[in-house]
Design a protein around this motif. Sequence first.
Motif: not given
Length: 115
Positions: A82-100
Amino acid sequence: VQLQASGGGLVQAGGSLRLSCAASGSTFSINVIGWYRQAPGKQRELVATISSGGSTNYADFVKGRFIISRDNAKNTVDLQMNSLKPEDTAVYYCHVNAWGGMAYWGKGTQVTVSS
């Protein structure tokens, strides 16, 4: 673990977007899942994460604007922006840290905020 992100796009400043990430494969191994972003010419940075127990962690620059949520039954994580700003412009990546100790990245989704 495979990660599929969706929901990016173009929005005007002050607007909202919702990103979704669906995990598949060895989802039982997922501990922490979340979002990072990378703007042109900048390093990839943490946006928000959520643990298997529901504990959240936000970067200072999104606190009060972004909300991360997780559905363990569906193996999905959402990022309400919400309330997005021009500086939020980016490529957004999903990431997982798995057990182990394994870590996984999804393909990015572009978010562009116009002024």
